[in-house]
Design a protein around this motif. Structure first.
Motif, PDB file in Angstrom:
ATOM      1  N   GLN A  91       3.663   7.697   0.708  1.00 26.03           N
ATOM      2  CA  GLN A  91       3.783   6.374   0.581  1.00 26.03           C
ATOM      3  C   GLN A  91       3.225   5.538   1.453  1.00 26.03           C
ATOM      4  O   GLN A  91       2.518   4.479   1.054  1.00 26.03           O
ATOM      5  CB  GLN A  91       5.108   6.318  -0.249  1.00 26.03           C
ATOM      6  CG  GLN A  91       5.279   6.865  -1.580  1.00 26.03           C
ATOM      7  CD  GLN A  91       6.758   6.584  -1.961  1.00 26.03           C
ATOM      8  OE1 GLN A  91       7.598   5.964  -1.354  1.00 26.03           O
ATOM      9  NE2 GLN A  91       7.221   7.175  -3.168  1.00 26.03           N
ATOM     10  N   PHE A  92       3.786   5.707   2.756  1.00 19.99           N
ATOM     11  CA  PHE A  92       3.181   4.832   3.845  1.00 19.99           C
ATOM     12  C   PHE A  92       1.867   4.803   4.022  1.00 19.99           C
ATOM     13  O   PHE A  92       1.471   3.754   4.221  1.00 19.99           O
ATOM     14  CB  PHE A  92       4.155   5.114   5.117  1.00 19.99           C
ATOM     15  CG  PHE A  92       4.041   4.396   6.311  1.00 19.99           C
ATOM     16  CD1 PHE A  92       4.383   3.015   6.581  1.00 19.99           C
ATOM     17  CD2 PHE A  92       2.845   4.933   7.110  1.00 19.99           C
ATOM     18  CE1 PHE A  92       3.949   2.423   7.580  1.00 19.99           C
ATOM     19  CE2 PHE A  92       2.467   3.955   8.275  1.00 19.99           C
ATOM     20  CZ  PHE A  92       3.163   2.634   8.449  1.00 19.99           C
ATOM     21  N   PHE A  93       1.586   5.976   4.229  1.00 19.59           N
ATOM     22  CA  PHE A  93      -0.079   6.039   4.295  1.00 19.59           C
ATOM     23  C   PHE A  93      -0.944   5.486   3.304  1.00 19.59           C
ATOM     24  O   PHE A  93      -1.891   4.997   3.455  1.00 19.59           O
ATOM     25  CB  PHE A  93      -0.410   7.751   4.562  1.00 19.59           C
ATOM     26  CG  PHE A  93       0.151   8.395   5.624  1.00 19.59           C
ATOM     27  CD1 PHE A  93       0.130   7.705   6.925  1.00 19.59           C
ATOM     28  CD2 PHE A  93       0.755   9.668   5.529  1.00 19.59           C
ATOM     29  CE1 PHE A  93       0.641   8.368   7.728  1.00 19.59           C
ATOM     30  CE2 PHE A  93       0.799  10.383   6.531  1.00 19.59           C
ATOM     31  CZ  PHE A  93       1.042   9.792   7.798  1.00 19.59           C
ATOM     32  N   LEU A  94      -0.329   5.523   2.181  1.00 15.99           N
ATOM     33  CA  LEU A  94      -1.114   4.776   0.839  1.00 15.99           C
ATOM     34  C   LEU A  94      -1.035   3.558   1.019  1.00 15.99           C
ATOM     35  O   LEU A  94      -1.716   2.802   0.246  1.00 15.99           O
ATOM     36  CB  LEU A  94      -0.454   5.346  -0.501  1.00 15.99           C
ATOM     37  CG  LEU A  94      -0.878   6.813  -0.902  1.00 15.99           C
ATOM     38  CD1 LEU A  94      -0.061   7.263  -1.948  1.00 15.99           C
ATOM     39  CD2 LEU A  94      -2.274   6.626  -1.233  1.00 15.99           C
ATOM     40  N   GLN A  95      -0.380   2.858   1.826  1.00 17.15           N
ATOM     41  CA  GLN A  95      -0.271   1.450   2.103  1.00 17.15           C
ATOM     42  C   GLN A  95      -1.509   1.004   2.998  1.00 17.15           C
ATOM     43  O   GLN A  95      -1.977  -0.301   2.925  1.00 17.15           O
ATOM     44  CB  GLN A  95       1.128   1.019   2.840  1.00 17.15           C
ATOM     45  CG  GLN A  95       2.134   0.932   1.711  1.00 17.15           C
ATOM     46  CD  GLN A  95       3.565   0.673   2.695  1.00 17.15           C
ATOM     47  OE1 GLN A  95       3.573   0.467   3.833  1.00 17.15           O
ATOM     48  NE2 GLN A  95       4.696   0.535   2.109  1.00 17.15           N
ATOM     49  N   TYR A  96      -2.194   2.130   3.467  1.00 18.13           N
ATOM     50  CA  TYR A  96      -3.189   1.804   4.468  1.00 18.13           C
ATOM     51  C   TYR A  96      -4.391   2.584   4.264  1.00 18.13           C
ATOM     52  O   TYR A  96      -4.827   3.355   5.210  1.00 18.13           O
ATOM     53  CB  TYR A  96      -2.998   2.011   5.987  1.00 18.13           C
ATOM     54  CG  TYR A  96      -1.625   0.969   6.469  1.00 18.13           C
ATOM     55  CD1 TYR A  96      -2.076  -0.140   6.940  1.00 18.13           C
ATOM     56  CD2 TYR A  96      -0.350   1.582   6.447  1.00 18.13           C
ATOM     57  CE1 TYR A  96      -0.941  -0.895   7.150  1.00 18.13           C
ATOM     58  CE2 TYR A  96       0.758   0.753   6.789  1.00 18.13           C
ATOM     59  CZ  TYR A  96       0.535  -0.465   7.173  1.00 18.13           C
ATOM     60  OH  TYR A  96       1.507  -1.454   7.526  1.00 18.13           O
ATOM     61  N   PRO A  97      -4.815   2.775   2.964  1.00 23.13           N
ATOM     62  CA  PRO A  97      -6.124   3.599   2.522  1.00 23.13           C
ATOM     63  C   PRO A  97      -7.331   3.287   3.296  1.00 23.13           C
ATOM     64  O   PRO A  97      -8.111   4.187   3.912  1.00 23.13           O
ATOM     65  CB  PRO A  97      -6.269   3.631   1.246  1.00 23.13           C
ATOM     66  CG  PRO A  97      -5.567   2.087   0.767  1.00 23.13           C
ATOM     67  CD  PRO A  97      -4.408   1.896   1.790  1.00 23.13           C
ATOM     68  N   LYS A  98      -7.611   2.081   3.573  1.00 19.60           N
ATOM     69  CA  LYS A  98      -8.950   1.695   4.288  1.00 19.60           C
ATOM     70  C   LYS A  98      -8.739   2.059   5.790  1.00 19.60           C
ATOM     71  O   LYS A  98      -9.873   2.690   6.194  1.00 19.60           O
ATOM     72  CB  LYS A  98      -9.183   0.129   4.003  1.00 19.60           C
ATOM     73  CG  LYS A  98     -10.376  -0.377   4.661  1.00 19.60           C
ATOM     74  CD  LYS A  98     -10.491  -2.136   4.326  1.00 19.60           C
ATOM     75  CE  LYS A  98     -11.806  -2.380   4.909  1.00 19.60           C
ATOM     76  NZ  LYS A  98     -11.863  -3.923   4.794  1.00 19.60           N
ATOM     77  N   ALA A  99      -7.815   1.904   6.180  1.00 16.29           N
ATOM     78  CA  ALA A  99      -7.490   2.241   7.691  1.00 16.29           C
ATOM     79  C   ALA A  99      -7.924   3.635   7.922  1.00 16.29           C
ATOM     80  O   ALA A  99      -8.393   4.155   8.795  1.00 16.29           O
ATOM     81  CB  ALA A  99      -6.325   1.791   8.375  1.00 16.29           C
ATOM     82  N   LEU A 100      -7.202   4.484   7.040  1.00 17.86           N
ATOM     83  CA  LEU A 100      -7.557   5.796   7.077  1.00 17.86           C
ATOM     84  C   LEU A 100      -8.541   6.458   6.545  1.00 17.86           C
ATOM     85  O   LEU A 100      -8.834   7.649   6.397  1.00 17.86           O
ATOM     86  CB  LEU A 100      -6.238   6.863   6.423  1.00 17.86           C
ATOM     87  CG  LEU A 100      -4.699   6.379   7.083  1.00 17.86           C
ATOM     88  CD1 LEU A 100      -3.699   6.830   6.188  1.00 17.86           C
ATOM     89  CD2 LEU A 100      -4.751   7.162   8.440  1.00 17.86           C
ATOM     90  N   LYS A 101      -9.186   5.371   6.050  1.00 20.70           N
ATOM     91  CA  LYS A 101     -10.603   5.761   5.250  1.00 20.70           C
ATOM     92  C   LYS A 101     -10.635   6.930   4.279  1.00 20.70           C
ATOM     93  O   LYS A 101     -11.303   7.900   4.097  1.00 20.70           O
ATOM     94  CB  LYS A 101     -11.859   6.566   6.542  1.00 20.70           C
ATOM     95  CG  LYS A 101     -12.034   5.472   7.351  1.00 20.70           C
ATOM     96  CD  LYS A 101     -12.738   6.061   8.730  1.00 20.70           C
ATOM     97  CE  LYS A 101     -12.874   5.115   9.764  1.00 20.70           C
ATOM     98  NZ  LYS A 101     -11.465   4.771  10.419  1.00 20.70           N
ATOM     99  N   LEU A 102      -9.377   6.499   3.383  1.00 20.95           N
ATOM    100  CA  LEU A 102      -9.239   7.673   2.150  1.00 20.95           C
ATOM    101  C   LEU A 102     -10.130   7.163   1.037  1.00 20.95           C
ATOM    102  O   LEU A 102     -10.041   6.039   0.656  1.00 20.95           O
ATOM    103  CB  LEU A 102      -7.704   7.702   1.872  1.00 20.95           C
ATOM    104  CG  LEU A 102      -6.906   7.955   3.079  1.00 20.95           C
ATOM    105  CD1 LEU A 102      -5.296   7.589   2.444  1.00 20.95           C
ATOM    106  CD2 LEU A 102      -6.754   9.333   3.465  1.00 20.95           C
ATOM    107  N   ILE A 103     -10.922   8.261   0.436  1.00 15.91           N
ATOM    108  CA  ILE A 103     -11.584   7.946  -0.677  1.00 15.91           C
ATOM    109  C   ILE A 103     -10.805   8.250  -1.875  1.00 15.91           C
ATOM    110  O   ILE A 103      -9.631   8.694  -1.776  1.00 15.91           O
ATOM    111  CB  ILE A 103     -12.860   8.956  -0.720  1.00 15.91           C
ATOM    112  CG1 ILE A 103     -12.335  10.450  -1.008  1.00 15.91           C
ATOM    113  CG2 ILE A 103     -13.769   8.950   0.347  1.00 15.91           C
ATOM    114  CD1 ILE A 103     -13.440  11.418  -1.187  1.00 15.91           C
TER     115      ILE A 103
END
Length: 213
Positions: free
Chosen positions: A174-186
């Motif tokens: 859930q923390f990572f999902l707050q930063y999808p752009k930074a992590l370059k998540l499609i």
């Protein structure tokens, strides 16, 4: 090292703050002060041997780590770096902000970058947010590959800090999902992460000294 006298003057100004004065401050000012103290005294520790060391770990011994050395005069006591991070910041229960892990710097390549300015009460929120995005965007430390999210070992060591409800995040995912752009998540990776169908792998940490050559 070339400006060591200026650093010493700054450290003395930190040490001059009393516990009573500190207690009158609002939480953002307290947290900014503690982060600055941790980073500045870490630099001071490195300079005791620099440039003749490869890693901050070289400053420890078989029996104690460099982070447990009590050499920091702060808030009326002689403290260690561990005291500042794990006692005053994390252990106090006052701040509950996992983004501090992208602000405190252990002088190693694997660490988040040392910010080019001091933290301040006024700008702390934007500074912590910028540091988080900066760290997560660094593909040498965090990178999504197919159905695996490779992340820094910081998230393994301090995983519980990211599961304490910060901005509604009760899991690392859930923390990572707050930063999808930074992590370059499609979108497909975001969906997999949300459904707990994406593997999270912790990368090896580089403890070599983060120094300009």
């Amino acid at each position: 090292k070339a400006k060591h006298s200026e650093l010493k003057t700054y450290l003395e100004s930190l040490s001059a703050v009393t516990q009573n004065e500190f207690d009158t401050w609002e939480k953002p000012k307290q947290l900014a002060f503690l982060i600055n103290a941790y980073n500045a005294f870490t630099v001071e520790l490195i300079l005791t041997k620099y440039p003749n060391l490869k890693s901050i770990k070289d400053l420890g011994s078989f029996f104690s780590s460099p982070w447990s050395k009590e050499f920091v005069p702060l808030l009326g006591k002689t403290r260690s770096l561990d005291d500042i991070e794990h006692g005053l910041i994390r252990g106090s229960g006052k701040y509950n902000d996992p983004r501090i892990h992208f602000a405190v710097n252990c002088a190693s390549i694997g660490c988040p970058a040392l910010r080019e300015e001091a933290y301040t009460a006024t700008d702390l929120e934007s500074q912590l947010q910028a540091q988080t995005v900066r760290f997560l965007s660094d593909t040498t430390r965090n990178i999504a590959q197919g159905n695996t999210l490779n992340v820094s070992s910081i998230f393994k060591w301090y995983g519980e800090d990211f599961e304490q409800g910060f901005k509604g995040a009760n899991t690392l995912q859930q923390f990572f999902l707050q930063y999808p752009k930074a992590l370059k998540l499609i979108p497909a990776q975001q969906k997999a992460l949300k459904n707990n169908n994406m593997k999270v792998k912790f990368l090896d940490y580089n403890w070599d000294l983060n120094a300009r050559q």
